[in-house]
Design an enzyme around this catalytic site. Structure first.
Site, PDB file in Angstrom:
ATOM      1  N   LYS A   9      57.423  35.727  23.643  1.00  0.00           N
ATOM      2  CA  LYS A   9      57.821  34.615  22.788  1.00  0.00           C
ATOM      3  C   LYS A   9      57.970  35.083  21.330  1.00  0.00           C
ATOM      4  O   LYS A   9      57.537  36.200  20.981  1.00  0.00           O
ATOM      5  CB  LYS A   9      56.765  33.501  22.920  1.00  0.00           C
ATOM      6  CG  LYS A   9      56.678  32.928  24.352  1.00  0.00           C
ATOM      7  CD  LYS A   9      55.583  31.861  24.457  1.00  0.00           C
ATOM      8  CE  LYS A   9      55.472  31.302  25.860  1.00  0.00           C
ATOM      9  NZ  LYS A   9      54.425  30.249  25.972  1.00  0.00           N
ATOM     10  N   TYR A  49      61.867  24.861  30.163  1.00  0.00           N
ATOM     11  CA  TYR A  49      60.620  24.090  30.130  1.00  0.00           C
ATOM     12  C   TYR A  49      60.795  22.659  30.628  1.00  0.00           C
ATOM     13  O   TYR A  49      59.981  21.789  30.297  1.00  0.00           O
ATOM     14  CB  TYR A  49      60.032  24.107  28.719  1.00  0.00           C
ATOM     15  CG  TYR A  49      59.310  25.396  28.375  1.00  0.00           C
ATOM     16  CD1 TYR A  49      58.248  25.853  29.171  1.00  0.00           C
ATOM     17  CD2 TYR A  49      59.665  26.153  27.266  1.00  0.00           C
ATOM     18  CE1 TYR A  49      57.580  27.038  28.867  1.00  0.00           C
ATOM     19  CE2 TYR A  49      58.991  27.342  26.959  1.00  0.00           C
ATOM     20  CZ  TYR A  49      57.950  27.776  27.765  1.00  0.00           C
ATOM     21  OH  TYR A  49      57.282  28.943  27.468  1.00  0.00           O
ATOM     22  N   PHE A  57      53.516  17.929  23.822  1.00  0.00           N
ATOM     23  CA  PHE A  57      53.792  19.169  23.091  1.00  0.00           C
ATOM     24  C   PHE A  57      55.222  19.683  23.285  1.00  0.00           C
ATOM     25  O   PHE A  57      55.601  20.688  22.686  1.00  0.00           O
ATOM     26  CB  PHE A  57      52.783  20.261  23.481  1.00  0.00           C
ATOM     27  CG  PHE A  57      52.779  20.611  24.948  1.00  0.00           C
ATOM     28  CD1 PHE A  57      53.724  21.462  25.498  1.00  0.00           C
ATOM     29  CD2 PHE A  57      51.801  20.084  25.791  1.00  0.00           C
ATOM     30  CE1 PHE A  57      53.717  21.800  26.850  1.00  0.00           C
ATOM     31  CE2 PHE A  57      51.784  20.405  27.144  1.00  0.00           C
ATOM     32  CZ  PHE A  57      52.747  21.261  27.678  1.00  0.00           C
ATOM     33  N   ARG A  85      50.835  37.101  36.205  1.00  0.00           N
ATOM     34  CA  ARG A  85      50.088  35.959  35.662  1.00  0.00           C
ATOM     35  C   ARG A  85      48.656  36.380  35.292  1.00  0.00           C
ATOM     36  O   ARG A  85      48.092  35.919  34.307  1.00  0.00           O
ATOM     37  CB  ARG A  85      50.051  34.815  36.680  1.00  0.00           C
ATOM     38  CG  ARG A  85      51.395  34.162  36.932  1.00  0.00           C
ATOM     39  CD  ARG A  85      51.797  33.196  35.850  1.00  0.00           C
ATOM     40  NE  ARG A  85      50.993  31.994  35.814  1.00  0.00           N
ATOM     41  CZ  ARG A  85      51.269  30.931  35.055  1.00  0.00           C
ATOM     42  NH1 ARG A  85      52.347  30.933  34.267  1.00  0.00           N
ATOM     43  NH2 ARG A  85      50.495  29.888  35.052  1.00  0.00           N
ATOM     44  N   THR A  91      46.513  30.023  30.051  1.00  0.00           N
ATOM     45  CA  THR A  91      47.448  29.422  29.091  1.00  0.00           C
ATOM     46  C   THR A  91      46.857  29.345  27.683  1.00  0.00           C
ATOM     47  O   THR A  91      47.531  29.659  26.701  1.00  0.00           O
ATOM     48  CB  THR A  91      47.854  28.009  29.577  1.00  0.00           C
ATOM     49  OG1 THR A  91      48.397  28.129  30.887  1.00  0.00           O
ATOM     50  CG2 THR A  91      48.869  27.375  28.646  1.00  0.00           C
ATOM     51  N   ARG A 102      47.000  37.470  26.621  1.00  0.00           N
ATOM     52  CA  ARG A 102      46.620  36.327  25.775  1.00  0.00           C
ATOM     53  C   ARG A 102      45.165  36.433  25.307  1.00  0.00           C
ATOM     54  O   ARG A 102      44.835  36.049  24.185  1.00  0.00           O
ATOM     55  CB  ARG A 102      46.845  35.015  26.539  1.00  0.00           C
ATOM     56  CG  ARG A 102      48.332  34.662  26.695  1.00  0.00           C
ATOM     57  CD  ARG A 102      48.523  33.538  27.691  1.00  0.00           C
ATOM     58  NE  ARG A 102      49.893  33.062  27.780  1.00  0.00           N
ATOM     59  CZ  ARG A 102      50.337  32.250  28.745  1.00  0.00           C
ATOM     60  NH1 ARG A 102      49.507  31.854  29.696  1.00  0.00           N
ATOM     61  NH2 ARG A 102      51.593  31.856  28.759  1.00  0.00           N
ATOM     62  N   ASN A 112      50.890  31.507  22.312  1.00  0.00           N
ATOM     63  CA  ASN A 112      50.256  32.309  23.370  1.00  0.00           C
ATOM     64  C   ASN A 112      51.110  33.478  23.867  1.00  0.00           C
ATOM     65  O   ASN A 112      50.894  34.005  24.950  1.00  0.00           O
ATOM     66  CB  ASN A 112      49.759  31.411  24.504  1.00  0.00           C
ATOM     67  CG  ASN A 112      50.870  30.737  25.258  1.00  0.00           C
ATOM     68  OD1 ASN A 112      52.051  30.936  24.945  1.00  0.00           O
ATOM     69  ND2 ASN A 112      50.527  29.953  26.260  1.00  0.00           N
ATOM     70  N   HIS A 115      55.466  34.372  28.302  1.00  0.00           N
ATOM     71  CA  HIS A 115      55.675  33.510  29.472  1.00  0.00           C
ATOM     72  C   HIS A 115      55.778  34.376  30.722  1.00  0.00           C
ATOM     73  O   HIS A 115      56.368  35.453  30.678  1.00  0.00           O
ATOM     74  CB  HIS A 115      56.982  32.715  29.321  1.00  0.00           C
ATOM     75  CG  HIS A 115      57.409  32.084  30.612  1.00  0.00           C
ATOM     76  ND1 HIS A 115      56.921  30.868  31.034  1.00  0.00           N
ATOM     77  CD2 HIS A 115      58.233  32.520  31.608  1.00  0.00           C
ATOM     78  CE1 HIS A 115      57.435  30.583  32.228  1.00  0.00           C
ATOM     79  NE2 HIS A 115      58.239  31.575  32.585  1.00  0.00           N
ATOM     80  N   GLU A 126      64.114  31.001  37.360  1.00  0.00           N
ATOM     81  CA  GLU A 126      64.089  31.441  35.961  1.00  0.00           C
ATOM     82  C   GLU A 126      64.932  32.695  35.756  1.00  0.00           C
ATOM     83  O   GLU A 126      65.642  32.805  34.751  1.00  0.00           O
ATOM     84  CB  GLU A 126      62.640  31.672  35.517  1.00  0.00           C
ATOM     85  CG  GLU A 126      61.864  30.355  35.431  1.00  0.00           C
ATOM     86  CD  GLU A 126      60.402  30.501  35.052  1.00  0.00           C
ATOM     87  OE1 GLU A 126      59.763  29.463  34.792  1.00  0.00           O
ATOM     88  OE2 GLU A 126      59.880  31.648  35.023  1.00  0.00           O
TER      89      GLU A 126
HETATM   90  P1  IDP Z   1      51.858  28.781  31.178  1.00  0.00           P
HETATM   91  O1  IDP Z   1      52.744  29.351  30.094  1.00  0.00           O
HETATM   92  O2  IDP Z   1      50.510  29.467  31.221  1.00  0.00           O
HETATM   93  O3  IDP Z   1      52.538  28.725  32.524  1.00  0.00           O
HETATM   94  P2  IDP Z   1      52.224  25.875  31.055  1.00  0.00           P
HETATM   95  O4  IDP Z   1      51.169  24.872  31.374  1.00  0.00           O
HETATM   96  O5  IDP Z   1      53.358  26.043  32.018  1.00  0.00           O
HETATM   97  O6  IDP Z   1      51.495  27.274  30.762  1.00  0.00           O
HETATM   98  O7  IDP Z   1      52.798  25.481  29.630  1.00  0.00           O
HETATM   99  C1  IDP Z   1      53.979  26.108  29.146  1.00  0.00           C
HETATM  100  C2  IDP Z   1      53.785  26.455  27.681  1.00  0.00           C
HETATM  101  O8  IDP Z   1      53.667  25.254  26.934  1.00  0.00           O
HETATM  102  C3  IDP Z   1      52.504  27.228  27.366  1.00  0.00           C
HETATM  103  O9  IDP Z   1      52.640  28.621  27.576  1.00  0.00           O
HETATM  104  C4  IDP Z   1      52.310  26.911  25.910  1.00  0.00           C
HETATM  105  O10 IDP Z   1      53.180  27.684  25.089  1.00  0.00           O
HETATM  106  C5  IDP Z   1      52.772  25.463  25.846  1.00  0.00           C
HETATM  107  N1  IDP Z   1      51.650  24.547  26.011  1.00  0.00           N
HETATM  108  C6  IDP Z   1      51.013  24.183  27.149  1.00  0.00           C
HETATM  109  N2  IDP Z   1      50.027  23.309  26.914  1.00  0.00           N
HETATM  110  C7  IDP Z   1      50.046  23.103  25.585  1.00  0.00           C
HETATM  111  C8  IDP Z   1      49.251  22.275  24.713  1.00  0.00           C
HETATM  112  O11 IDP Z   1      48.330  21.575  25.112  1.00  0.00           O
HETATM  113  N3  IDP Z   1      49.591  22.336  23.378  1.00  0.00           N
HETATM  114  C9  IDP Z   1      50.596  23.107  22.883  1.00  0.00           C
HETATM  115  N4  IDP Z   1      51.357  23.874  23.670  1.00  0.00           N
HETATM  116  C10 IDP Z   1      51.076  23.879  24.990  1.00  0.00           C
HETATM  117 MG    MG Z   2      54.091  27.518  33.231  1.00  0.00          MG
END
Ligand code: IDP
Ligand code: MG
Length: 149
Positions: A9, A49, A57, A85, A91, A102, A112, A115, A126
């Protein structure tokens, strides 16, 4: 052969972590079959997304992912989706284990770094969203017999 979609990212690119992040997957033994740096359009970000579009968010996530260059990659290898992963970590970087990307480099869920596809089917969707077929290179590293029995 199994493939996964990985994206560094804008925070990872701006912080100069591209090389270190690529090294994690390379030294693990996975094979890089697609790589490009790109500006992400709002349209691509929203498609990528889409599952999160009702979440609070979502607008800030789209703003963030389109705010600077992203390094998009496809990695190949047996079990690469689940393994990537694990290499990436939870996350929320504060909950991510040390030793994960991370866990080692971040402290905020909205920054974070990276992806990774969450399942084999998601990875297929994807990869085809981010890469054209001709941008992917199928190759057999000469090191393979030293990495895979
Ligand atoms: P992942 O990237 O670990 O698969 P997901 O739940 O799919 O996590 O969420 C996608 C992305 O959305 C996360 O990597 C993060 O950048 C963002 N995200 C997820 N939850 C939050 C939150 O509570 N606040 C802000 N950003 C979030
Ligand atoms: Mg995800």
């Amino acid at each position: 052969m199994e493939r996964t979609f990985i994206a560094i990212k804008p925070d990872g690119v701006q912080r100069g972590l591209v090389g270190q992040i690529i090294s994690r997957f390379e030294t693990k033994g996975f094979t890089l079959v697609g790589l490009k740096i790109m500006s992400v359009s709002k349209e691509l970000a929203e498609k990528h997304y889409e599952v999160h579009k009702e979440r609070p968010f979502f607008p800030s996530l789209i703003q963030f992912i389109t705010s600077g260059p992203v390094v998009a990659m496809v990695w190949e290898g047996e079990g690469v989706v689940a393994s990537a992963r694990k290499i990436i970590g939870a996350t929320n970087p504060l909950s991510a284990e040390p030793g994960t990307i991370r866990g080692d480099y971040g402290i905020s869920v909205g920054r974070n770094l990276i992806h990774g596809s969450d399942a084999i089917e998601t990875a297929k969707t994807e990869i085809s969203l981010w890469f054209k077929d001709e941008e992917l290179v199928s190759w057999q590293p000469t090191l393979t017999p030293w990495i895979v029995e």
